[in-house]
Design a protein around this motif. Structure first.
Motif, mmCIF file in Angstrom:
data_model
loop_
_atom_site.group_PDB
_atom_site.id
_atom_site.type_symbol
_atom_site.label_atom_id
_atom_site.label_comp_id
_atom_site.label_asym_id
_atom_site.label_seq_id
_atom_site.Cartn_x
_atom_site.Cartn_y
_atom_site.Cartn_z
ATOM 1 N N VAL A 1 20.342 52.036 7.292
ATOM 2 C CA VAL A 1 19.574 51.152 8.083
ATOM 3 C C VAL A 1 19.850 51.618 9.472
ATOM 4 O O VAL A 1 21.009 51.900 10.136
ATOM 5 C CB VAL A 1 20.293 49.549 8.167
ATOM 6 C CG1 VAL A 1 19.469 48.833 9.004
ATOM 7 C CG2 VAL A 1 20.116 49.147 6.644
ATOM 8 N N CYS A 2 18.810 51.636 10.261
ATOM 9 C CA CYS A 2 19.018 52.156 11.452
ATOM 10 C C CYS A 2 19.800 51.441 12.353
ATOM 11 O O CYS A 2 19.379 50.074 12.596
ATOM 12 C CB CYS A 2 17.523 52.502 11.981
ATOM 13 S SG CYS A 2 17.332 52.854 13.678
ATOM 14 N N SER A 3 20.541 51.887 13.452
ATOM 15 C CA SER A 3 21.284 51.229 14.241
ATOM 16 C C SER A 3 20.586 50.630 15.325
ATOM 17 O O SER A 3 21.247 49.938 16.249
ATOM 18 C CB SER A 3 22.600 52.048 14.570
ATOM 19 O OG SER A 3 23.378 52.419 13.545
ATOM 20 N N SER A 4 19.419 51.008 15.693
ATOM 21 C CA SER A 4 18.644 50.754 16.588
ATOM 22 C C SER A 4 17.686 50.013 16.571
ATOM 23 O O SER A 4 17.773 48.943 17.104
ATOM 24 C CB SER A 4 18.287 52.299 17.423
ATOM 25 O OG SER A 4 17.290 51.826 18.205
ATOM 26 N N CYS A 5 16.779 50.136 15.286
ATOM 27 C CA CYS A 5 15.636 49.143 15.206
ATOM 28 C C CYS A 5 16.051 48.313 14.192
ATOM 29 O O CYS A 5 15.130 47.425 13.758
ATOM 30 C CB CYS A 5 14.308 49.973 15.258
ATOM 31 S SG CYS A 5 14.331 50.949 13.910
ATOM 32 N N GLY A 6 16.886 48.783 13.247
ATOM 33 C CA GLY A 6 17.310 47.967 12.264
ATOM 34 C C GLY A 6 16.392 48.001 10.852
ATOM 35 O O GLY A 6 16.393 47.319 9.745
ATOM 36 N N TYR B 1 20.550 56.466 12.786
ATOM 37 C CA TYR B 1 19.153 56.248 13.325
ATOM 38 C C TYR B 1 18.058 56.513 12.238
ATOM 39 O O TYR B 1 18.299 57.658 11.742
ATOM 40 C CB TYR B 1 18.781 56.908 14.734
ATOM 41 C CG TYR B 1 19.828 56.548 15.596
ATOM 42 C CD1 TYR B 1 19.772 55.071 16.165
ATOM 43 C CD2 TYR B 1 21.036 57.365 16.225
ATOM 44 C CE1 TYR B 1 20.748 55.004 17.253
ATOM 45 C CE2 TYR B 1 21.926 57.066 17.034
ATOM 46 C CZ TYR B 1 21.650 55.822 17.592
ATOM 47 O OH TYR B 1 22.612 55.331 18.510
ATOM 48 N N CYS B 2 16.865 55.937 12.401
ATOM 49 C CA CYS B 2 15.687 56.446 11.667
ATOM 50 C C CYS B 2 15.301 57.667 12.510
ATOM 51 O O CYS B 2 15.451 58.011 13.469
ATOM 52 C CB CYS B 2 14.592 55.447 11.489
ATOM 53 S SG CYS B 2 13.828 54.765 13.141
ATOM 54 N N SER B 3 14.168 58.240 11.816
ATOM 55 C CA SER B 3 13.813 59.568 12.579
ATOM 56 C C SER B 3 12.928 59.305 13.728
ATOM 57 O O SER B 3 13.194 60.078 14.770
ATOM 58 C CB SER B 3 12.643 60.135 11.500
ATOM 59 O OG SER B 3 11.598 59.334 11.132
ATOM 60 N N ASP B 4 12.464 58.029 14.048
ATOM 61 C CA ASP B 4 11.829 57.898 15.211
ATOM 62 C C ASP B 4 12.885 57.567 16.467
ATOM 63 O O ASP B 4 12.685 58.216 17.439
ATOM 64 C CB ASP B 4 10.859 56.404 15.102
ATOM 65 C CG ASP B 4 9.648 56.657 14.390
ATOM 66 O OD1 ASP B 4 9.295 57.875 14.119
ATOM 67 O OD2 ASP B 4 9.058 55.579 13.876
ATOM 68 N N CYS B 5 13.928 57.024 15.939
ATOM 69 C CA CYS B 5 14.958 56.428 17.044
ATOM 70 C C CYS B 5 15.711 57.694 17.217
ATOM 71 O O CYS B 5 16.009 58.106 18.311
ATOM 72 C CB CYS B 5 15.839 55.408 16.475
ATOM 73 S SG CYS B 5 14.853 53.635 16.436
ATOM 74 N N PHE B 6 15.808 58.621 16.136
ATOM 75 C CA PHE B 6 16.845 59.750 16.369
ATOM 76 C C PHE B 6 16.074 60.728 17.425
ATOM 77 O O PHE B 6 16.922 61.186 18.357
ATOM 78 C CB PHE B 6 16.970 60.554 14.999
ATOM 79 C CG PHE B 6 17.763 61.743 15.192
ATOM 80 C CD1 PHE B 6 18.928 61.723 15.275
ATOM 81 C CD2 PHE B 6 17.043 63.141 15.101
ATOM 82 C CE1 PHE B 6 19.834 62.675 15.263
ATOM 83 C CE2 PHE B 6 17.602 64.146 15.176
ATOM 84 C CZ PHE B 6 19.242 63.937 15.256
HETATM 85 ZN ZN ZN Z 1 15.020 53.130 14.363
#
Ligand code: ZN
Ligand code: ZN
Length: 122
Positions: free
Chosen positions: A84-89, A105-110
């Protein structure tokens, strides 16, 4: 000194390149009692000699084995793990086992994180 030597062009048995068997070398060979001509160019002779003398001792540190092999296996089997992405959930997949306490992080947030870091550095 009875024989006058002249430079001779021979073909290397290993690399197929022509190389010069110099008059001096011919004289040296004759003095050593060698009757045959060198079958390899100086480069290949040196390489063969190095392989023979250092082969056993250097086999572990040989560079080419380690580098090429690990690179290939890295790319070959890339296991993805759900996280689960720590930034956007959002639910995402990451190429490593997510450790609790470490942000994932998901790829976008990464990508956003990495771009931020690059901007910081500049
Ligand atoms: Zn994310
Ligand atoms: Zn050669």
């Amino acid at each position: 000194m009875s024989i006058a030597y002249a430079d001779k062009t021979l073909t290397c048995r290993d690399c197929g390149q022509p190389f010069v068997f110099t008059a001096g070398e011919q004289d040296f060979y004759a003095q050593k009692g060698f009757t045959n001509q060198p079958s390899r160019c100086p480069d290949c002779r040196r390489a063969a000699k190095a392989a023979r003398s250092g082969g056993e001792r250097d086999s572990y540190g040989g560079g080419s084995y380690g580098g090429g092999y690990s690179g290939r296996s890295d790319r070959g089997e890339r296991t993805m793990h759900p996280a689960v992405c720590s930034s956007c959930g959002r639910d995402t997949m990451v190429p490593f086992v997510p450790t609790s306490g470490k942000p994932v992080y998901c790829s976008d947030c990464f990508r956003a994180q990495r771009e931020n870091r690059n901007y910081d550095r500049w």
